[in-house]
Design an enzyme around this catalytic site. Structure first.
Site, mmCIF file in Angstrom:
data_model
loop_
_atom_site.group_PDB
_atom_site.id
_atom_site.type_symbol
_atom_site.label_atom_id
_atom_site.label_comp_id
_atom_site.label_asym_id
_atom_site.label_seq_id
_atom_site.Cartn_x
_atom_site.Cartn_y
_atom_site.Cartn_z
ATOM 1 N N GLU A 50 0.896 -1.640 -0.369
ATOM 2 C CA GLU A 50 -0.146 0.097 -0.081
ATOM 3 C C GLU A 50 0.862 1.394 -0.314
ATOM 4 O O GLU A 50 1.838 0.972 1.087
ATOM 5 C CB GLU A 50 -0.532 -0.181 0.686
ATOM 6 C CG GLU A 50 -2.105 1.082 1.316
ATOM 7 C CD GLU A 50 -2.398 1.178 3.295
ATOM 8 O OE1 GLU A 50 -2.186 0.571 3.535
ATOM 9 O OE2 GLU A 50 -3.123 1.861 2.942
ATOM 10 N N ASP A 61 -5.031 10.063 9.923
ATOM 11 C CA ASP A 61 -3.810 9.899 10.417
ATOM 12 C C ASP A 61 -2.892 10.305 11.504
ATOM 13 O O ASP A 61 -3.656 12.116 11.512
ATOM 14 C CB ASP A 61 -2.744 10.336 8.841
ATOM 15 C CG ASP A 61 -2.866 8.835 7.758
ATOM 16 O OD1 ASP A 61 -2.704 7.995 7.792
ATOM 17 O OD2 ASP A 61 -3.413 9.691 6.665
#
Lengths: 267, 411
Positions: A50, A61
């Site tokens: 990924e 995040d």
């Protein structure tokens, strides 16, 4: 051509194995080293890679990936350089599935049609757009089908049954179960909660389910793999890049650390 | 026939956002999946309370007795004379409790949060006015309050930081990104994602994912509703112009919204031009940005060609934001509102003039709106009526202004 993600999960299923997914940010700490990191990941026979394309405001995040995005942007990374990275990587590696992960604005500004066309030509197999919920995925549905790029969705502890059906409508490849209520790389998942959620999801969907967010060690992976189809490790890998960037060790040492870390997880 | 055609082409501004949270193509809901169920829930609950008489009564109770509404509509005689033969009225939301319009929205959202059974409130703040208003209302309703504030803004807005602490709020300095409002908003969103069960995010402006732009607009529209009544009472007619400053755009939309369908009222929004919109140091997302996705909505943003959000700059921390509420983006494109900008310098000048002529020390934010009037005095005709939103008072700005003016003083 069959999408590499589908191929990989059916191969794994045949031998009753689970996927290990490794996440890194493209261009972190720079394009050249980023390429070396991908090679190390490939050499450890990771099942799926990924790759995050950086965004200035990565809302979902935690600090590790935020810093990673900032390093990458500073070094000039963008959607184009990410596609270039994949293109170069694909020269020697035809089989490993690659998923790009990021936020909608950079690819929207790049041009959606162009983006999907290039994804398909450089060998990107799937896409996770963190901030594009099913309510808004009308922007990309025509392209994901046309260019055979899977739209991989995040399911979370807050996703209830009705919503699950809506999410599954345009999802393909695999499901990414966010193991915690929160952002990447912070809280530890509760194994029992994840198990319960996955049981519910499996009643409605046959897609493989990978679990991510907050997974840092082999014990967690072993426990989660009892009911998942794989695990995603991100912040834990990116931390090595952060320490390298701080000058704690050399590039070779960082590559070795990542390599050893993944080897241990694969054991 | 042509009359009918014209009628059908006319936009009814009160029908927006649509059920997808869109104002034309702008707005929407671009957030991580964790937040989606919660946003849908907030929308559902808001739609319920919006119609509830009990909620309305409660809201107007606090508006009147706690905030001190209605705020006066004041004829600024000397400023009017300075501009020419016009009549400038200040809608004096700077007289509200906590010194700005922000509290209108906070009371509304916190009441909603209480109805949803939430125990903890998070907020972002730039100038500190929204943080202060949120902290205030949380003290009133006995809720835990966490305010995210850019480390740079904490320095710029020391008085508000002190007040928030006094009110029992926890201030979390944000050092990520550019350490300003947009980063504070990122952090507040991250907090919300991590604490969805017990937490409500009180967004301070008409931006963010649907239903926030609608909700904040509705709570702030009390400004325009009052102004309309007040001007009709004193002048027996609607104003010729409305003018307000714009960061995210909540004070402006609050004033504008009740007038949007009154076509004869000219509406003007003033963005922060910083060191000039041809420099890179400004916050004029409508004049110099392009549409994109940030903080949950599709709207005009300051960004580079690669879609990375770029830094905004303004002397006024409250306008220092690289985006703008999606409804403004739409009002720009439909042409209903005209948007211009004022520089730091122009705002400072207006700040000084207003203080001297009216005995009102304005915040730097509305000083931007005022500077537009002073600069464009020739544009206005004799006896025209202008309502300007005096959305905040200048107390919070005196330290940063004295810095800019090179004045040292001791307290």
């Amino acid at each position: 051509m069959q999408n590499r993600i589908d191929k990989k999960f059916s191969e794994l299923k045949e031998v009753n194995k689970k996927a290990l997914v490794a996440f890194v940010t493209s261009g972190d700490p720079n394009q050249k080293i980023s390429k070396n990191i991908l090679n190390v990941i490939r050499d450890q026979k990771i099942d799926l890679i990924e790759i995050g394309f950086p965004f200035s405001d990565p809302m979902a995040d935690g600090p590790t990936i935020q810093k990673s995005s900032q390093r990458a942007i500073k070094a000039g990374a963008n959607v184009d350089s990410t596609l270039q990275l994949v293109k170069n990587f694909r020269k020697n590696e035809k089989n490993i599935p690659i998923v790009l992960m990021g936020y909608f604005n950079p690819i929207f500004q790049y041009g959606l049609k162009n983006f999907f066309l290039n994804c398909s030509s450089v060998g990107v197999d799937g896409l996770i757009i963190v901030d594009l919920p099913p309510e808004e995925d009308h922007y990309i549905n025509i392209y994901t089908k046309k260019y055979n790029v899977h739209n991989i969705r995040l399911l979370t502890p807050t996703t209830h049954k009705e919503r699950l059906k809506k999410i599954l409508q345009h999802t393909s490849g695999f499901l990414y179960y966010v193991s915690v209520m929160g952002i990447t790389g912070t809280k530890k998942p509760s194994i029992n909660e994840v198990r319960k959620s996955l049981t519910k999801i499996r009643k409605i969907s046959d897609l493989p389910i990978c679990v991510g967010f907050g997974i840092k060690n082999k014990n967690q992976i072993q426990s989660l793999n009892k009911f998942s189809d794989g695990c995603v490790v991100g912040s834990a890998i990116v931390s090595f890049i952060e320490e390298f960037d701080k000058g704690k060790y050399s590039e070779n040492q960082m590559l070795k650390n990542i390599s050893d870390f993944l080897a241990n997880l694969k054991k | 026939m042509s009359k009918i055609m014209k009628k059908t082409n006319k936009i009814n501004y009160y029908k927006f956002p649509d059920k997808h949270g869109r104002f034309g193509k702008f707005g929407g809901r671009f957030v991580a999946e964790t937040l989606m169920p919660l946003l849908l829930d907030v929308e559902k609950k808001y739609k319920e309370v919006r119609r509830s008489k009990k909620f309305k009564r409660e809201l107007s109770y606090y508006f009147k007795n706690y905030i001190g509404r209605p705020s006066p509509l004041y004829f600024a005689k000397r400023i009017s004379k300075e501009i020419g033969d016009v009549k400038v009225y200040f809608k004096r939301d700077e007289l509200n409790h906590t010194g700005a319009h922000k509290i209108n929205n906070c009371v509304g959202q916190v009441l909603l949060a209480k109805k949803m059974g939430k125990k903890r409130i998070v907020a972002e703040t730039g100038a500190g006015q929204h943080g202060l208003a949120t902290a205030t209302v949380c003290a009133l309703f006995n809720l835990k309050c966490v305010v995210y504030m850019g480390a740079l803004d904490i320095k710029r807005q020391a008085p508000n930081v002190f007040k928030m602490k006094l009110l029992g709020a926890e201030i979390i300095p944000v050092k990520s990104g550019t350490s300003t409002l947009k980063d504070a908003m990122n952090e507040a969103l991250r907090d919300w994602v991590s604490n969805v069960k017990d937490t409500f995010y009180v967004i301070g402006t008409v931006a963010g994912p649907h239903p926030y732009p609608m909700m904040v607009r509705d709570f702030q529209s009390i400004i325009g509703i009052e102004a309309k009544k007040q001007i009709l009472k004193v002048e027996k007619r609607l104003p010729d112009y409305l003018v307000a400053c714009i960061g995210g755009g909540s004070n402006a939309l609050g004033l504008f919204y009740p007038f949007l369908n009154n076509e004869d009222v000219n509406i003007i929004g003033i963005e922060a031009g910083g060191k000039g919109i041809n420099s890179k140091m400004h916050a004029a997302s409508l004049s110099r940005g392009k549409p994109g996705f940030l903080h949950g909505n599709y709207t005009y943003l300051l960004q580079n060609e690669e879609g990375q959000i770029t830094d905004a700059h303004s002397i006024s921390a409250g306008l220092d934001y690289p985006g703008i509420g999606p409804e403004h983006s739409w009002l720009k494109e439909t042409g209903r509102v005209n948007y211009f900008s004022a520089t730091d310098k122009e705002a400072l000048n207006a700040f000084k003039i207003c203080s001297k002529l009216e005995g009102i020390i304005p915040a730097l934010e509305p000083s931007h709106a005022l500077s537009y009037l002073l600069k464009n005095s020739k544009k206005f005709k004799k006896n025209q009526i202008i309502i300007m939103n005096m959305c905040g008072r200048g107390d919070k700005d005196i330290f940063s202004i004295s810095d800019s003016l090179g004045i040292k003083f001791r307290i």
